[in-house]
Scaffold this motif. Structure first.
Motif, PDB file in Angstrom:
ATOM      1  N   ARG A  23       0.829  -1.204   0.000  1.00 41.58           N
ATOM      2  CA  ARG A  23       0.000   0.000   0.000  1.00 41.58           C
ATOM      3  C   ARG A  23       0.861   1.251   0.000  1.00 41.58           C
ATOM      4  NH1 ARG A  23      -4.796   0.177   4.322  1.00 41.58           N
ATOM      5  NH2 ARG A  23      -2.992  -0.019   5.705  1.00 41.58           N
ATOM      6  N   ARG A  24       1.288   1.739   1.171  1.00 43.21           N
ATOM      7  CA  ARG A  24       1.976   3.033   1.238  1.00 43.21           C
ATOM      8  C   ARG A  24       3.490   2.926   1.354  1.00 43.21           C
ATOM      9  NH1 ARG A  24      -1.273   5.318   6.274  1.00 43.21           N
ATOM     10  NH2 ARG A  24      -0.908   3.129   6.852  1.00 43.21           N
ATOM     11  N   GLY A  25       4.012   1.725   1.511  1.00 38.40           N
ATOM     12  CA  GLY A  25       5.456   1.582   1.652  1.00 38.40           C
ATOM     13  C   GLY A  25       5.920   1.899   3.064  1.00 38.40           C
ATOM     14  N   TRP A  26       7.151   2.360   3.180  1.00 37.81           N
ATOM     15  CA  TRP A  26       7.743   2.563   4.502  1.00 37.81           C
ATOM     16  C   TRP A  26       7.103   3.732   5.244  1.00 37.81           C
ATOM     17  CZ3 TRP A  26      10.386  -0.440   7.515  1.00 37.81           C
ATOM     18  CH2 TRP A  26      11.035  -1.537   6.943  1.00 37.81           C
ATOM     19  N   LEU A  27       6.665   3.454   6.467  1.00 41.20           N
ATOM     20  CA  LEU A  27       6.160   4.483   7.373  1.00 41.20           C
ATOM     21  C   LEU A  27       7.228   4.873   8.389  1.00 41.20           C
ATOM     22  CD1 LEU A  27       2.597   3.040   8.128  1.00 41.20           C
ATOM     23  CD2 LEU A  27       3.281   4.630   6.313  1.00 41.20           C
ATOM     24  N   TYR A  28       7.984   3.888   8.867  1.00 44.45           N
ATOM     25  CA  TYR A  28       9.005   4.157   9.891  1.00 44.45           C
ATOM     26  C   TYR A  28      10.271   3.368   9.572  1.00 44.45           C
ATOM     27  CZ  TYR A  28      10.611   5.750  14.484  1.00 44.45           C
ATOM     28  OH  TYR A  28      11.284   6.387  15.501  1.00 44.45           O
ATOM     29  N   PRO A  29      11.104   3.877   8.640  1.00 43.52           N
ATOM     30  CA  PRO A  29      12.425   3.273   8.448  1.00 43.52           C
ATOM     31  C   PRO A  29      13.291   3.544   9.672  1.00 43.52           C
ATOM     32  CG  PRO A  29      11.818   4.735   6.624  1.00 43.52           C
ATOM     33  CD  PRO A  29      10.875   5.007   7.735  1.00 43.52           C
ATOM     34  N   LEU A  30      14.238   2.666   9.934  1.00 46.49           N
ATOM     35  CA  LEU A  30      15.040   2.831  11.147  1.00 46.49           C
ATOM     36  C   LEU A  30      16.130   3.885  11.038  1.00 46.49           C
ATOM     37  CD1 LEU A  30      13.485   0.727  12.661  1.00 46.49           C
ATOM     38  CD2 LEU A  30      15.643  -0.193  13.472  1.00 46.49           C
ATOM     39  N   ASP A  31      16.216   4.587   9.893  1.00 43.47           N
ATOM     40  CA  ASP A  31      17.046   5.791   9.865  1.00 43.47           C
ATOM     41  C   ASP A  31      16.516   6.807  10.872  1.00 43.47           C
ATOM     42  OD1 ASP A  31      18.507   4.618   7.899  1.00 43.47           O
ATOM     43  OD2 ASP A  31      17.967   6.033   6.303  1.00 43.47           O
ATOM     44  N   LEU A  32      15.250   6.665  11.241  1.00 43.96           N
ATOM     45  CA  LEU A  32      14.642   7.579  12.212  1.00 43.96           C
ATOM     46  C   LEU A  32      15.008   7.233  13.653  1.00 43.96           C
ATOM     47  CD1 LEU A  32      11.082   7.861  10.620  1.00 43.96           C
ATOM     48  CD2 LEU A  32      12.937   9.556  10.526  1.00 43.96           C
ATOM     49  N   ASN A  33      15.548   6.053  13.878  1.00 49.20           N
ATOM     50  CA  ASN A  33      15.968   5.641  15.221  1.00 49.20           C
ATOM     51  C   ASN A  33      17.178   4.726  15.079  1.00 49.20           C
ATOM     52  OD1 ASN A  33      16.233   4.986  17.911  1.00 49.20           O
ATOM     53  ND2 ASN A  33      14.285   3.892  18.076  1.00 49.20           N
ATOM     54  N   GLU A  34      18.300   5.309  14.720  1.00 46.14           N
ATOM     55  CA  GLU A  34      19.482   4.512  14.389  1.00 46.14           C
ATOM     56  C   GLU A  34      20.032   3.721  15.573  1.00 46.14           C
ATOM     57  OE1 GLU A  34      22.118   7.348  12.407  1.00 46.14           O
ATOM     58  OE2 GLU A  34      21.480   6.427  10.511  1.00 46.14           O
ATOM     59  N   GLU A  35      19.809   4.208  16.784  1.00 48.07           N
ATOM     60  CA  GLU A  35      20.302   3.481  17.956  1.00 48.07           C
ATOM     61  C   GLU A  35      19.651   2.109  18.081  1.00 48.07           C
ATOM     62  OE1 GLU A  35      19.846   5.858  21.424  1.00 48.07           O
ATOM     63  OE2 GLU A  35      21.318   7.377  20.801  1.00 48.07           O
ATOM     64  N   ALA A  36      18.447   1.956  17.521  1.00 43.37           N
ATOM     65  CA  ALA A  36      17.732   0.685  17.632  1.00 43.37           C
ATOM     66  C   ALA A  36      18.178  -0.332  16.587  1.00 43.37           C
ATOM     67  CB  ALA A  36      16.229   0.927  17.495  1.00 43.37           C
ATOM     68  N   ASN A  48      21.032  11.365  -1.542  1.00 43.62           N
ATOM     69  CA  ASN A  48      21.249   9.960  -1.893  1.00 43.62           C
ATOM     70  C   ASN A  48      19.939   9.215  -1.688  1.00 43.62           C
ATOM     71  OD1 ASN A  48      22.396   7.488  -2.489  1.00 43.62           O
ATOM     72  ND2 ASN A  48      23.259   7.217  -0.448  1.00 43.62           N
ATOM     73  N   LYS A  49      19.065   9.294  -2.687  1.00 47.00           N
ATOM     74  CA  LYS A  49      17.714   8.749  -2.556  1.00 47.00           C
ATOM     75  C   LYS A  49      17.633   7.352  -3.173  1.00 47.00           C
ATOM     76  CE  LYS A  49      15.507  11.985  -4.882  1.00 47.00           C
ATOM     77  NZ  LYS A  49      16.481  12.983  -5.307  1.00 47.00           N
ATOM     78  N   SER A  50      16.724   6.551  -2.622  1.00 53.02           N
ATOM     79  CA  SER A  50      16.366   5.280  -3.244  1.00 53.02           C
ATOM     80  C   SER A  50      14.990   5.440  -3.877  1.00 53.02           C
ATOM     81  CB  SER A  50      16.337   4.155  -2.200  1.00 53.02           C
ATOM     82  OG  SER A  50      15.291   4.392  -1.268  1.00 53.02           O
ATOM     83  N   SER A  51      14.634   4.519  -4.746  1.00 52.17           N
ATOM     84  CA  SER A  51      13.320   4.596  -5.393  1.00 52.17           C
ATOM     85  C   SER A  51      12.196   4.490  -4.374  1.00 52.17           C
ATOM     86  CB  SER A  51      13.187   3.489  -6.448  1.00 52.17           C
ATOM     87  OG  SER A  51      13.346   2.208  -5.855  1.00 52.17           O
ATOM     88  N   ARG A  52      12.428   3.763  -3.282  1.00 54.48           N
ATOM     89  CA  ARG A  52      11.376   3.588  -2.286  1.00 54.48           C
ATOM     90  C   ARG A  52      11.175   4.834  -1.432  1.00 54.48           C
ATOM     91  NH1 ARG A  52      15.626   0.268  -0.160  1.00 54.48           N
ATOM     92  NH2 ARG A  52      16.717   1.449   1.429  1.00 54.48           N
ATOM     93  N   SER A  53      12.133   5.769  -1.469  1.00 63.60           N
ATOM     94  CA  SER A  53      12.033   6.943  -0.594  1.00 63.60           C
ATOM     95  C   SER A  53      11.270   8.077  -1.247  1.00 63.60           C
ATOM     96  CB  SER A  53      13.427   7.431  -0.186  1.00 63.60           C
ATOM     97  OG  SER A  53      14.154   7.900  -1.313  1.00 63.60           O
ATOM     98  N   THR A  54      10.816   7.912  -2.484  1.00 71.50           N
ATOM     99  CA  THR A  54      10.061   8.961  -3.164  1.00 71.50           C
ATOM    100  C   THR A  54       8.604   8.555  -3.303  1.00 71.50           C
ATOM    101  OG1 THR A  54      10.642   8.044  -5.329  1.00 71.50           O
ATOM    102  CG2 THR A  54      12.086   9.747  -4.436  1.00 71.50           C
ATOM    103  N   ARG A  55       7.749   9.547  -3.435  1.00 68.86           N
ATOM    104  CA  ARG A  55       6.319   9.324  -3.632  1.00 68.86           C
ATOM    105  C   ARG A  55       5.906   9.901  -4.980  1.00 68.86           C
ATOM    106  NH1 ARG A  55       7.527   6.558   0.004  1.00 68.86           N
ATOM    107  NH2 ARG A  55       6.795   6.596   2.156  1.00 68.86           N
ATOM    108  N   ASN A  56       4.791   9.431  -5.483  1.00 72.77           N
ATOM    109  CA  ASN A  56       4.281   9.940  -6.749  1.00 72.77           C
ATOM    110  C   ASN A  56       3.849  11.391  -6.620  1.00 72.77           C
ATOM    111  OD1 ASN A  56       4.605   7.409  -8.008  1.00 72.77           O
ATOM    112  ND2 ASN A  56       2.575   6.732  -7.334  1.00 72.77           N
ATOM    113  N   ILE A  57       3.914  12.122  -7.733  1.00 68.98           N
ATOM    114  CA  ILE A  57       3.430  13.494  -7.745  1.00 68.98           C
ATOM    115  C   ILE A  57       1.957  13.498  -7.333  1.00 68.98           C
ATOM    116  CG2 ILE A  57       2.973  15.514  -9.192  1.00 68.98           C
ATOM    117  CD1 ILE A  57       5.949  14.978  -8.589  1.00 68.98           C
TER     118      ILE A  57
END
Length: 463
Positions: free
Chosen positions: A141-154, A377-386
């Motif tokens: 559906r929407r793909g990543w909501l919470y990648p762990l780049d947001l909490n690298e210590e974990a 440095n973007k990946s295809s999964r990190s972008t959303r459609n216009i």
């Protein structure tokens, strides 16, 4: 000894043993359920579960549910026959291999009118070097909501080739995760109040992974009298409710820079009031209106009345086709220049259709880049459609380390004022601006570049 008496005695002892065993069993059952936990897996059969999606097999081995990776089949799921609303779920998971992944579906569904795919929020199990175990992905559906780049210590919480304890709290519109008792992710969502729980065997592209297994055991759930576990402050929250803050975010120090209904806290750049034209506040968004595609030729840029030094800034933005805008920071307004005000810029751009994406150097004017300085440095999964909402984030640490995020993924990092930073500035369009981007504090700016771009959920925390 009288054999009949002996037989009678043995039968009585046997009866006593059965009664005692029953009492102990009843006592154990009572103690096991007195705290509200229910087992979702009896350790022997797959009663209460069914397979959907792909054709990877599930079986019971030594008290664990075992899924086997299978070539030539899509993602497979073993799902509960029952659906759940609010719950606390705990289980242990072990995954063979280091180049695949698995996951636990929560409040999920099946697309009965389409391809029969499972969709919904998934707690990731990721043994790869990316290490996003415990992050939250919206399957199909929407793909990543919470990648762990947001909490690298974990990222270090997961243990390879071992059972890992997972705790998932789905209470109201909040989902929180723990891996081996380490808090990982926090998502506030607006959809899916109920749904099934599922255990995933991921599809594989590498034939060498065929036969690798995923193990699930000690699966238990609470659905009543839920007692949330303490979630320490400082962990980033992905809040998908527009223009809102949870109590947790407020306690962590965040505040809204846009309330969703007014221009409070914003004025035009080089002005004392908000622009009378060129900007529209409607339906919870603040939108720069299209003009001729030029810089500040209609309403002009807008800036916060407040200034910030070290901070954590989040915002959502929605592009139209071919649009260009930006979010600038450390804007001092001291330059009194024409056109857009000067500042470090998180580029907001339609990379495919706007010519600026092909200008600059090595892509340093593309979406989420530090404009004209560092390419994202973007990946295809990190972008959303216009036309879809994107989540941007800029963190300026007290030591001047600056990080850009796009939809939760880290795409730029640099140190403001470092020798490398100064070299990049000297080779950019900003080379003639003295001490560019090095002010102690500055305004946050939303750019008018003559194209329709909308913003919402703008929040900031001083660090």
């Amino acid at each position: 000894m009288n054999t009949s008496s002996y037989g009678k005695s043995r039968r009585l002892n046997g009866l006593f043993a059965v009664v005692l065993a029953s009492a102990v069993s009843a006592s154990c059952t009572t103690s096991a359920t007195s705290d509200g936990w229910q087992s979702l897996f009896n350790g022997e059969t797959l009663e209460g579960w069914r397979s959907v999606g792909g054709e990877a097999p599930y079986a019971v081995e030594d008290g664990a549910i075992v899924g086997t990776m299978t070539a030539g089949t899509p993602n497979s799921f073993l799902i509960t026959e029952q659906e759940y609303g609010d719950f606390i779920l705990e289980l242990e998971v072990k995954l063979e291999g280091e180049t695949t992944n698995s996951g636990v579906q929560t409040r999920s569904h099946i697309n009965e009118n389409g391809n029969g795919r499972v969709y919904g929020r998934q707690v990731e199990i990721d043994p790869t070097p990316r290490a996003w175990t415990g992050g939250i992905y919206d399957e199909a559906r929407r793909g990543w909501l919470y990648p762990l780049d947001l909490n690298e210590e974990a990222k270090t919480a997961y243990k390879k080739d071992a059972y890992n304890h997972i705790r998932i709290e789905a209470i109201g519109n909040e989902t929180k995760t723990w891996i081996n008792d380490i808090p990982v992710a926090h998502v506030v969502d607006t959809i899916d109040a109920t749904g099934f729980i599922g255990l995933q065997v991921h599809s594989i592209n590498d034939s060498s992974l065929a036969g690798k297994k995923v193990y699930f055991k000690n699966i238990r759930i609470q659905t009543e009298n839920l007692q949330p576990k303490d979630f320490p402050s400082g962990i980033y929250t992905v809040n998908l409710t527009p223009n809102s803050l949870t109590a947790y975010e407020e306690q962590s120090g965040y505040k809204l820079l846009f309330d969703g209904t007014s221009n409070t806290g914003w004025v035009g750049a080089y002005k004392d009031t908000f622009p009378v034209k060129g900007w529209d506040i409607k339906d919870g968004s603040i939108t720069v209106l299209p003009a001729d595609g030029g810089e500040s030729t209609n309403g002009g840029d807008i800036v916060t009345t407040e200034q910030f030094s070290a901070f954590d800034l989040s915002f959502e933005f929605k592009l139209t086709e071919g649009a260009n805008s930006g979010v600038k920071y450390f804007v001092t307004l001291s330059e009194k220049n024409t056109g857009s005000a000067i500042g470090l810029e998180y580029q907001v751009l339609d990379d495919e259709r706007h010519p600026d994406a092909k200008m600059g150097k090595d892509g340093n004017r593309t979406l989420a880049s530090l404009y004209d300085l560092i390419k994202a440095n973007k990946s295809s999964r990190s972008t959303r459609n216009i036309g879809e909402w994107n989540k941007g984030r800029i963190v300026v640490a007290p030591d001047n380390t600056v990080t850009h995020y796009l939809n939760g993924e880290k795409v730029v990092q640099y140190v403001r004022g470092s020798d490398e930073y100064k070299r990049l500035v000297s080779e950019s369009k900003y080379k003639n601006w003295e001490n560019f981007g090095q002010a102690d504090k500055g305004h946050i700016l939303l750019q008018d570049h003559g194209d329709r771009v909308s913003f919402r959920s703008i929040k900031i925390k001083s660090l």
